[in-house]
Design a protein around this motif. Structure first.
Motif, PDB file in Angstrom:
ATOM      1  N   GLU A   1       0.829  -1.204   0.000  1.00 45.25           N
ATOM      2  CA  GLU A   1       0.000   0.000   0.000  1.00 45.25           C
ATOM      3  C   GLU A   1       0.866   1.258   0.000  1.00 45.25           C
ATOM      4  OE1 GLU A   1      -2.453  -0.494   3.388  1.00 45.25           O
ATOM      5  OE2 GLU A   1      -3.752  -2.018   2.462  1.00 45.25           O
ATOM      6  N   SER A   2       1.983   1.217   0.752  1.00 45.72           N
ATOM      7  CA  SER A   2       2.891   2.358   0.762  1.00 45.72           C
ATOM      8  C   SER A   2       3.531   2.563  -0.610  1.00 45.72           C
ATOM      9  CB  SER A   2       3.970   2.155   1.821  1.00 45.72           C
ATOM     10  OG  SER A   2       4.955   3.166   1.754  1.00 45.72           O
ATOM     11  N   ALA A   3       3.982   1.476  -1.231  1.00 47.10           N
ATOM     12  CA  ALA A   3       4.600   1.578  -2.556  1.00 47.10           C
ATOM     13  C   ALA A   3       3.587   2.026  -3.601  1.00 47.10           C
ATOM     14  CB  ALA A   3       5.209   0.231  -2.941  1.00 47.10           C
ATOM     15  N   GLN A   4       2.366   1.559  -3.490  1.00 46.64           N
ATOM     16  CA  GLN A   4       1.314   1.957  -4.419  1.00 46.64           C
ATOM     17  C   GLN A   4       1.036   3.453  -4.312  1.00 46.64           C
ATOM     18  OE1 GLN A   4      -2.641   0.410  -3.617  1.00 46.64           O
ATOM     19  NE2 GLN A   4      -2.922  -0.061  -5.801  1.00 46.64           N
ATOM     20  N   THR A   5       0.999   3.955  -3.111  1.00 48.43           N
ATOM     21  CA  THR A   5       0.747   5.386  -2.896  1.00 48.43           C
ATOM     22  C   THR A   5       1.887   6.223  -3.456  1.00 48.43           C
ATOM     23  OG1 THR A   5      -0.516   4.910  -0.898  1.00 48.43           O
ATOM     24  CG2 THR A   5       0.320   7.146  -1.151  1.00 48.43           C
ATOM     25  N   SER A   6       3.128   5.790  -3.176  1.00 46.79           N
ATOM     26  CA  SER A   6       4.274   6.560  -3.672  1.00 46.79           C
ATOM     27  C   SER A   6       4.355   6.517  -5.189  1.00 46.79           C
ATOM     28  CB  SER A   6       5.571   6.028  -3.048  1.00 46.79           C
ATOM     29  OG  SER A   6       5.798   4.678  -3.436  1.00 46.79           O
ATOM     30  N   ALA A   7       4.009   5.370  -5.800  1.00 42.63           N
ATOM     31  CA  ALA A   7       4.038   5.289  -7.265  1.00 42.63           C
ATOM     32  C   ALA A   7       3.000   6.211  -7.889  1.00 42.63           C
ATOM     33  CB  ALA A   7       3.804   3.845  -7.701  1.00 42.63           C
ATOM     34  N   GLU A   8       1.807   6.268  -7.325  1.00 49.42           N
ATOM     35  CA  GLU A   8       0.759   7.146  -7.843  1.00 49.42           C
ATOM     36  C   GLU A   8       1.133   8.621  -7.661  1.00 49.42           C
ATOM     37  OE1 GLU A   8      -2.711   8.593  -9.515  1.00 49.42           O
ATOM     38  OE2 GLU A   8      -1.749   6.615  -9.639  1.00 49.42           O
ATOM     39  N   LEU A   9       1.708   8.966  -6.504  1.00 50.28           N
ATOM     40  CA  LEU A   9       2.126  10.335  -6.263  1.00 50.28           C
ATOM     41  C   LEU A   9       3.239  10.743  -7.216  1.00 50.28           C
ATOM     42  CD1 LEU A   9       1.866  12.880  -4.530  1.00 50.28           C
ATOM     43  CD2 LEU A   9       3.474  11.846  -2.899  1.00 50.28           C
ATOM     44  N   ALA A  10       4.182   9.838  -7.473  1.00 60.83           N
ATOM     45  CA  ALA A  10       5.272  10.146  -8.404  1.00 60.83           C
ATOM     46  C   ALA A  10       4.741  10.369  -9.817  1.00 60.83           C
ATOM     47  CB  ALA A  10       6.290   9.000  -8.387  1.00 60.83           C
ATOM     48  N   ARG A  11       3.735   9.583 -10.215  1.00 57.60           N
ATOM     49  CA  ARG A  11       3.148   9.776 -11.552  1.00 57.60           C
ATOM     50  C   ARG A  11       2.522  11.155 -11.689  1.00 57.60           C
ATOM     51  NH1 ARG A  11      -1.592   9.714 -13.902  1.00 57.60           N
ATOM     52  NH2 ARG A  11      -2.655   9.328 -11.916  1.00 57.60           N
ATOM     53  N   ARG A  12       1.800  11.571 -10.658  1.00 62.56           N
ATOM     54  CA  ARG A  12       1.162  12.886 -10.716  1.00 62.56           C
ATOM     55  C   ARG A  12       2.184  14.017 -10.701  1.00 62.56           C
ATOM     56  NH1 ARG A  12      -4.014  12.264  -6.537  1.00 62.56           N
ATOM     57  NH2 ARG A  12      -5.012  10.490  -7.631  1.00 62.56           N
ATOM     58  N   MET A  13       3.270  13.836  -9.919  1.00 62.33           N
ATOM     59  CA  MET A  13       4.289  14.876  -9.858  1.00 62.33           C
ATOM     60  C   MET A  13       5.043  14.989 -11.167  1.00 62.33           C
ATOM     61  SD  MET A  13       5.766  14.546  -5.965  1.00 62.33           S
ATOM     62  CE  MET A  13       6.751  16.045  -6.150  1.00 62.33           C
ATOM     63  N   GLN A  14       5.208  13.868 -11.867  1.00 61.72           N
ATOM     64  CA  GLN A  14       5.846  13.936 -13.175  1.00 61.72           C
ATOM     65  C   GLN A  14       4.960  14.672 -14.172  1.00 61.72           C
ATOM     66  OE1 GLN A  14       6.379  10.248 -15.240  1.00 61.72           O
ATOM     67  NE2 GLN A  14       7.916  11.059 -16.659  1.00 61.72           N
ATOM     68  N   GLU A  15       3.651  14.456 -14.059  1.00 62.42           N
ATOM     69  CA  GLU A  15       2.723  15.113 -14.987  1.00 62.42           C
ATOM     70  C   GLU A  15       2.768  16.638 -14.870  1.00 62.42           C
ATOM     71  OE1 GLU A  15      -1.065  13.465 -14.163  1.00 62.42           O
ATOM     72  OE2 GLU A  15      -0.711  11.589 -15.285  1.00 62.42           O
ATOM     73  N   VAL A  16       3.020  17.141 -13.649  1.00 64.93           N
ATOM     74  CA  VAL A  16       3.067  18.603 -13.458  1.00 64.93           C
ATOM     75  C   VAL A  16       4.487  19.139 -13.552  1.00 64.93           C
ATOM     76  CG1 VAL A  16       0.983  18.595 -12.071  1.00 64.93           C
ATOM     77  CG2 VAL A  16       3.205  18.356 -10.946  1.00 64.93           C
ATOM     78  N   GLY A  17       5.457  18.247 -13.869  1.00 66.92           N
ATOM     79  CA  GLY A  17       6.817  18.695 -14.088  1.00 66.92           C
ATOM     80  C   GLY A  17       7.687  18.776 -12.862  1.00 66.92           C
ATOM     81  N   ASN A  18       7.236  18.243 -11.732  1.00 67.97           N
ATOM     82  CA  ASN A  18       8.043  18.299 -10.514  1.00 67.97           C
ATOM     83  C   ASN A  18       8.904  17.049 -10.303  1.00 67.97           C
ATOM     84  OD1 ASN A  18       6.975  20.797  -9.824  1.00 67.97           O
ATOM     85  ND2 ASN A  18       5.269  19.886  -8.672  1.00 67.97           N
ATOM     86  N   PHE A  19       8.802  16.058 -11.177  1.00 64.53           N
ATOM     87  CA  PHE A  19       9.546  14.808 -11.049  1.00 64.53           C
ATOM     88  C   PHE A  19      10.099  14.428 -12.403  1.00 64.53           C
ATOM     89  CE2 PHE A  19       9.307  11.166  -7.793  1.00 64.53           C
ATOM     90  CZ  PHE A  19       9.840  11.959  -6.810  1.00 64.53           C
TER      91      PHE A  19
ATOM     92  N   ARG B   1      11.538  11.552 -15.136  1.00 64.96           N
ATOM     93  CA  ARG B   1      11.074  10.206 -15.506  1.00 64.96           C
ATOM     94  C   ARG B   1      11.789   9.147 -14.675  1.00 64.96           C
ATOM     95  NH1 ARG B   1      11.492   7.431 -21.537  1.00 64.96           N
ATOM     96  NH2 ARG B   1      10.312   5.516 -20.998  1.00 64.96           N
ATOM     97  N   LEU B   2      13.095   9.353 -14.432  1.00 60.74           N
ATOM     98  CA  LEU B   2      13.860   8.386 -13.655  1.00 60.74           C
ATOM     99  C   LEU B   2      13.319   8.281 -12.231  1.00 60.74           C
ATOM    100  CD1 LEU B   2      16.256   6.485 -13.270  1.00 60.74           C
ATOM    101  CD2 LEU B   2      17.668   8.492 -12.740  1.00 60.74           C
ATOM    102  N   GLN B   3      12.997   9.442 -11.638  1.00 56.73           N
ATOM    103  CA  GLN B   3      12.463   9.419 -10.282  1.00 56.73           C
ATOM    104  C   GLN B   3      11.120   8.696 -10.219  1.00 56.73           C
ATOM    105  OE1 GLN B   3      12.648  13.709  -9.826  1.00 56.73           O
ATOM    106  NE2 GLN B   3      14.213  13.505  -8.214  1.00 56.73           N
ATOM    107  N   ARG B   4      10.289   8.932 -11.223  1.00 52.46           N
ATOM    108  CA  ARG B   4       8.980   8.275 -11.244  1.00 52.46           C
ATOM    109  C   ARG B   4       9.121   6.770 -11.453  1.00 52.46           C
ATOM    110  NH1 ARG B   4       5.914   5.226 -14.841  1.00 52.46           N
ATOM    111  NH2 ARG B   4       6.609   6.588 -16.553  1.00 52.46           N
ATOM    112  N   VAL B   5      10.027   6.368 -12.361  1.00 49.58           N
ATOM    113  CA  VAL B   5      10.226   4.935 -12.632  1.00 49.58           C
ATOM    114  C   VAL B   5      10.786   4.221 -11.413  1.00 49.58           C
ATOM    115  CG1 VAL B   5      11.572   3.286 -14.005  1.00 49.58           C
ATOM    116  CG2 VAL B   5      10.448   5.216 -15.122  1.00 49.58           C
ATOM    117  N   ARG B   6      11.634   4.922 -10.654  1.00 43.89           N
ATOM    118  CA  ARG B   6      12.167   4.296  -9.446  1.00 43.89           C
ATOM    119  C   ARG B   6      11.048   3.980  -8.458  1.00 43.89           C
ATOM    120  NH1 ARG B   6      16.013   7.800  -8.114  1.00 43.89           N
ATOM    121  NH2 ARG B   6      17.700   6.575  -9.044  1.00 43.89           N
TER     122      ARG B   6
END
Length: 474
Positions: free
Chosen positions: A189-207, A209-214
């Motif tokens: 559940e923790s990893a799922q939350t962090s993966a979803e948050l990273a996807r959204r942050m990449q969409e707005v330009g704050n992350f 691609r490497l950070q999101r993929v990690r």
């Protein structure tokens, strides 16, 4: 004129005395003996179910036990009185014991009847024969049979110890796997939350691609671990179900405790363990095996040379022409002459069996203390490792988690670093659960080894993973 009836009565009395010394097997008495000798080991009674009434009573008892979360001792109680697998072990031991007792029984006499006609003469022959050597060696065979029955009694006790140990370890595996599944779900559940948050942050330009993929990689690994943990929890639970002999409805009703028992305040002392192991089953069984082989060798050396059959004959001859009837009485003695086979190979086989039994006894004596030392070492090592997790590693991880939470509240670290630290803490808890489960498995193995059924357990001693690489913050 009164001598012959007195001799007959005397012979009959002697026969009754000899036969009364035959070894017998009573499975209920054997189980009572086993239960008494293992009173401190299993703390419950083993029962052989033989009637429908007993089966129904045990069914009701099993249903009643399953109404509450199944403790380790309740699992032992259920197995000893309900499991078909354990009932099979008891029945097979009963069969082995009765076969051992059969050695000390007198073989049945043989009655032969013949009808022969020669011209006008009819002859009816009757012969009652028995093994004379078999009767003469009866006392020796009764001694051998009694030792084999005693050995079967020890084998029954050893089988009970083995089954109880397996159930204890299966219970530990099932509870530990269920407890680990709970924490694996948290990691997922923790990893799922962090993966979803990273996807959204990449969409707005704050992350990047490497950070999101990690973060996505952490989530993928957590999903695989969750699936494996779920299957392990199912597999260990079903292994316990099979050992307990539960049907489908009972398996569905089975409830396990949420966590393993706490560690004892202090480990068992080596001196107390050594004192409990003074009268071990494996040594007693090996000693009885050697004594039986030695007795059987002495008896076999005589029987390999010759065999003697004695018989009483009573014939009647009818003369058809004259109508006369004549009776013939007598006795026969048959000797097997050692002409072609002097029994040398039989005696060699008996010598080899006795030699093997003597070496087996010596090997058991030498290995007994070694297996006890190894089992205690595993017990003490797993205790120290589990206590180290409880007293040192887990408190340190909790301190780190508390400090990171303060840093997060002060905006010194980001949410991803906080989540990574949380995952690392849960992984450490999983390793602590494994260490605790290893201790309880080693505890069950030590109890079995002390009684005389050595069990070896592996000690992993794995260290906790290093702090999680959290990935870039924001």
């Amino acid at each position: 004129m009164m001598i012959q009836p007195r001799l007959k009565k005397t012979a009959l009395a002697l026969a009754l005395v000899v036969l009364s010394g035959c070894a017998t097997v009573n499975i209920d008495e054997s189980l009572n003996t086993s239960n008494q000798s293992l009173a401190g080991f299993k703390q419950s009674q083993a029962t052989l179910i033989q009637t429908d009434e007993q089966r129904q009573a045990m069914q009701a008892k099993a249903d009643d036990i399953l109404k509450s979360p199944l403790t380790q001792q309740a699992a032992v109680d259920l197995m000893l009185t309900y499991s078909p697998q354990f009932q099979t072990v008891l029945a097979e031991n009963w069969a082995s014991a009765t076969q051992a007792a059969q050695i000390g029984r007198v073989h049945n006499p043989v009655f032969a009847f013949e009808r022969v006609r020669i011209k006008d003469e009819l002859e009816l022959g009757r012969l009652l024969s028995f093994g004379l050597l078999d009767l003469l060696t009866l006392p020796a065979r009764q001694g051998i049979a009694q030792r084999e029955v005693d050995r079967a009694q020890l084998q029954l006790t050893s089988s009970v110890v083995e089954q109880v140990t397996q159930v204890r370890q299966a219970w530990v595996d099932a509870v530990a796997a269920q407890q680990a599944l709970h924490y694996a779900q948290q990691v997922f559940e923790s990893a799922q939350t962090s993966a979803e948050l990273a996807r959204r942050m990449q969409e707005v330009g704050n992350f990047t691609r490497l950070q999101r993929v990690r973060q996505q990689s952490f989530y993928a690994d957590a999903a695989l671990n969750l699936a494996a943990s779920r299957h392990k929890a199912t597999a260990t639970r079903e292994a316990l179900v099979r050992m307990l002999g539960l049907n489908t409805e009972q398996a569905a009703a089975l409830k396990l405790p949420e966590r393993l028992p706490d560690l004892p305040q202090s480990p068992k002392a080596p001196g107390d363990v050594a004192k409990q192991a003074e009268n071990r089953l494996d040594i007693r069984m090996a000693r009885l095996g050697f004594e039986s082989s030695a007795k059987a060798q002495g008896l076999g050396n005589v029987a390999s040379f010759l065999d003697v059959e004695a018989g009483v004959r009573y014939d009647t001859i009818f003369e058809n022409d004259t109508g006369e009837r004549n009776n013939k009485k007598g006795w026969e003695l048959e000797l097997a002459l050692p002409i072609f086979d002097w029994g040398g190979l039989k005696r060699d086989a008996l010598n080899a069996r006795t030699l093997a039994a003597a070496n087996r006894l010596e090997s058991t004596l030498r290995n007994a203390q070694s297996t006890l030392r190894e089992s205690y070492s595993a017990y003490r090592t797993t205790y120290d490792i589990a206590r180290h997790y409880r007293d040192e590693i887990l408190p340190l991880k909790q301190t780190i988690a508390d400090e990171n939470l303060l840093r997060y509240n002060g905006m010194f670290i980001g949410v991803f670093e906080l989540m990574a630290d949380s995952r690392d803490q849960v992984n450490t808890v999983l390793k602590a659960i494994d260490a605790q489960a290893e201790f309880w498995r080693a505890d069950a193995a030590l109890q079995s080894t002390v009684v005389g059924k050595p069990v070896v357990v592996a000690v992993s001693g794995s260290s906790p993973a290093a702090g999680g690489d959290a990935g870039a913050g924001h």
